[in-house]
Write an enzyme that holds these catalytic residues in place. Structure first.
Site, mmCIF file in Angstrom:
data_model
loop_
_atom_site.group_PDB
_atom_site.id
_atom_site.type_symbol
_atom_site.label_atom_id
_atom_site.label_comp_id
_atom_site.label_asym_id
_atom_site.label_seq_id
_atom_site.Cartn_x
_atom_site.Cartn_y
_atom_site.Cartn_z
ATOM 1 N N ARG A 11 0.860 -1.178 0.000
ATOM 2 C CA ARG A 11 0.000 0.000 0.000
ATOM 3 C C ARG A 11 0.897 1.228 0.000
ATOM 4 O O ARG A 11 1.945 1.252 0.652
ATOM 5 C CB ARG A 11 -0.937 0.021 1.219
ATOM 6 C CG ARG A 11 -2.163 -0.886 1.107
ATOM 7 C CD ARG A 11 -3.129 -0.371 0.053
ATOM 8 N NE ARG A 11 -4.363 -1.135 -0.025
ATOM 9 C CZ ARG A 11 -4.558 -2.159 -0.837
ATOM 10 N NH1 ARG A 11 -3.586 -2.567 -1.623
ATOM 11 N NH2 ARG A 11 -5.728 -2.785 -0.870
ATOM 12 N N GLU B 72 -3.581 8.193 -4.973
ATOM 13 C CA GLU B 72 -3.846 7.588 -6.275
ATOM 14 C C GLU B 72 -5.109 8.186 -6.889
ATOM 15 O O GLU B 72 -6.085 8.406 -6.177
ATOM 16 C CB GLU B 72 -3.989 6.066 -6.123
ATOM 17 C CG GLU B 72 -2.701 5.399 -5.641
ATOM 18 C CD GLU B 72 -2.822 3.889 -5.478
ATOM 19 O OE1 GLU B 72 -3.899 3.324 -5.801
ATOM 20 O OE2 GLU B 72 -1.853 3.271 -5.020
ATOM 21 N N HIS C 276 -1.277 0.658 -10.056
ATOM 22 C CA HIS C 276 -1.976 -0.216 -9.117
ATOM 23 C C HIS C 276 -2.654 -1.384 -9.853
ATOM 24 O O HIS C 276 -3.826 -1.703 -9.634
ATOM 25 C CB HIS C 276 -3.008 0.561 -8.301
ATOM 26 C CG HIS C 276 -3.311 -0.079 -6.975
ATOM 27 N ND1 HIS C 276 -3.611 0.643 -5.840
ATOM 28 C CD2 HIS C 276 -3.355 -1.393 -6.586
ATOM 29 C CE1 HIS C 276 -3.843 -0.183 -4.824
ATOM 30 N NE2 HIS C 276 -3.686 -1.421 -5.259
#
Length: 317
Positions: A228, A257, A276
């Site tokens: 993360r 993000e 991601h």
């Protein structure tokens, strides 16, 4: 007697819906991305927690179990879910193969200069680029030795690498040569050629890697984060890359993000950046439904707690 209701809040292939109906033939099952609030409030089981519908889910007095569609559950309203005694299971383990493959794509790309050669190909440049690195017989630190970390360690051993593991319990794991706890990072980082973060985000792991940790790493070490974003102090990471304190970074996750266009990470030649997507796989739905949800559903229907990937609030994952 009214049927018990299950809401699958996404578009799921018919074959998997049929498998679920076969496991729970007496249930009323609703599927789709646009389920009504009325159905969502009546559901006893919810598959796929959507952030935009969180308030609707939490208004329900019927909800007893949520199957998350992601491995990480840190974005959910965990305190409220626990307060309402809702059981929560994650999709942990679904990503072991694709993410471990992505990790080695970064590492092999860096070591064999594939990222450099791709740029040279675009510019029609024929240049050796001082290629000399190998990963065989090097040392990898795996911070987080859950399912992804253990799969990564297994692949590392196939390359003849030494693996140093870090986990909260310090308990030994297969394919890990030496295991440490998070407070012992200073014994791990200085000896590692590759540092790979596969940890979940918890209060304890937030900014676990910062200025001090990057200074402990070798100048020729490569850093990978597929856990993360907030586990890493991104400002400290950028400074470490700019100051050549580490050789490069493979990053799939970021503190914010999407990554802002103004971030220096976009332009750095020693960074491989992916949006991601490390966990993306053609087998995602199959693994969530067949390997996690249906076995847990059978337990639930037998009056037992779901046993696979059951969230434990005291641990934060």
């Amino acid at each position: 007697m009214a049927k018990r209701i299950m809401a699958i809040h996404l578009n799921l292939e018919d074959a998997y819906v049929e498998e679920i109906k076969k496991a729970a033939p007496d249930w009323e099952i609703h599927t789709g991305k646009e389920l009504s609030d009325d159905i969502l409030k009546q559901a006893e089981i919810l598959v796929n927690w959507r952030k935009d519908k969180e308030s609707t889910y939490l208004e329900s007095s019927q909800l007893k179990w949520v199957q998350s569609w992601s491995a990480g559950v840190d974005s959910l309203n965990l305190d409220k879910i626990m307060e309402k005694n809702i059981q929560l299971t994650s999709a942990n383990g679904v990503h072991s193969y694709p993410i471990s493959e992505t990790i080695f794509a970064y590492i092999l790309g860096f070591t064999r200069l594939i990222h450099t050669y791709v740029r040279q190909q675009q510019e029609k440049v024929w240049h050796h680029a001082k290629l000399r690195g190998e990963i065989h017989n090097k040392t990898m630190a795996v911070l987080g030795t859950g399912k992804i970390g253990q799969e990564t360690a297994k692949i590392a051993k196939a390359f003849g690498m030494k693996v140093l593991g870090v986990r909260h319990s310090g308990k030994a794991a297969e394919n890990v040569d030496e295991m440490y706890q998070p407070h012992q990072l200073d014994k791990v980082l200085p000896h590692s050629d590759y540092v790979v973060v596969t940890l979940p985000l918890t209060e304890d792991t937030h900014h676990l890697i910062g200025t001090e940790q990057f200074k402990q790493m070798k100048n020729d070490a490569f850093f990978v984060n597929i856990g993360r974003g907030p586990i890493v102090d991104e400002k400290a990471l950028i400074e470490a890359l700019e100051n050549n304190e580490i050789a490069g970074a493979g990053l799939d996750v970021f503190e914010k993000e999407p990554l802002e266009e103004s971030s220096p990470l976009w332009e750095m030649e020693n960074v491989i950046l992916t949006p991601h997507t490390a966990g993306a796989t053609e087998f995602y739905n199959q693994r969530v439904i067949e390997d996690i949800f249906i076995p847990n559903l059978k337990n639930y229907l037998d009056g037992k707690a779901p046993s696979i990937n059951l969230y434990q609030h005291e641990r934060g994952y």
